[in-house]
Scaffold this active site. Sequence first.
Site, mmCIF file in Angstrom:
data_model
loop_
_atom_site.group_PDB
_atom_site.id
_atom_site.type_symbol
_atom_site.label_atom_id
_atom_site.label_comp_id
_atom_site.label_asym_id
_atom_site.label_seq_id
_atom_site.Cartn_x
_atom_site.Cartn_y
_atom_site.Cartn_z
ATOM 1 C CG ASP A 16 4.311 39.931 25.303
ATOM 2 O OD1 ASP A 16 3.378 39.188 24.924
ATOM 3 O OD2 ASP A 16 4.820 39.857 26.436
ATOM 4 C CG HIS A 33 -2.910 36.587 18.222
ATOM 5 N ND1 HIS A 33 -1.847 37.012 18.986
ATOM 6 C CD2 HIS A 33 -3.443 35.525 18.884
ATOM 7 C CE1 HIS A 33 -1.733 36.224 20.055
ATOM 8 N NE2 HIS A 33 -2.694 35.327 20.020
ATOM 9 C CG LEU A 127 13.742 46.021 6.464
ATOM 10 C CD1 LEU A 127 14.625 46.574 7.590
ATOM 11 C CD2 LEU A 127 12.283 46.364 6.769
#
Length: 249
Positions: A16, A33, A127
């Site tokens: 965030d 962004h 992962l």
Amino acid sequence: MSARNRIPQHVAIIMDGNGRWAERHGLDRNEGHVRGVEPIRTVVRTAVRHGIGCLTLYAFSTENWGRPAAEVGALMELFCRCAASEMPELRDQGVRVRIIGDRSRFSAEVRENLEALERDTTRGARLTLVLALDYSSRAELVGAARRLAREAAAGRLDPETIDERRFADALWTAGLPDPDLVIRTSGEQRLSNFLLWQASYAELCFTEVLWPDFTEADFEHALDEYARRDRRFGRVGTPEECERRDEEK
Ligand code: IPE
Ligand code: IPE
Ligand code: MG
């Protein structure tokens, strides 16, 4: 046990603060962004290096559709572009991508690019990178309830056999371990409809750092904090004492 010895199996991050970062730098929110992509690369690399098996990133909530069309459009374009550009590096690192969320509202182009990323990274064994896109935890829970109810109504499932494991298997996250650690950047201290079931016993770590500024050191700091936490799961005593008590029962 040294701090570094206790590595979470699954870390989830609420990324965030992109908009505020941009505003503070006199830039358009969309630039925030774009600047949020580099820290994603950083946390993926760091997670691989530490042997964290699963990393979930909250990239777009169902509620985020309510943002201005230009911002949603820019985000969609960014998802599309990154799905293609990041693929080789992710594959090189042994990362397997899995998407959780509704996905039906994405355009065909966005969906195809994201699904190609999932399909072309299936061999990644180091992962699992879970991308929460058009994700709503409540929608996920309602969807699971609906699927189980449908099975029961069709006579294929005995309602008495529905337990926590069965319910978890009906969620988008089926087969993934629960997150041990949830990190949220930007100073907000809320879950914003993220992994409400799965994070029941997660350790929460909040930092003031805005997502585009989040560094490897910030991630390591959260991992150190996690390693120092005393996870009791409602019990008392050391993990060894709890285990002994279980065995005595
Ligand atoms: C998080 O940053 C990214 C997404 C929700 C897509 P924000 O865009 O929410 O940034 P702030 O909270 O407005 O600063
Ligand atoms: C949560 O952030 C969603 C993502 C990080 C993708 P938001 O910025 O949308 O959440 P609120 O509005 O602060 O709760
Ligand atoms: Mg926000």
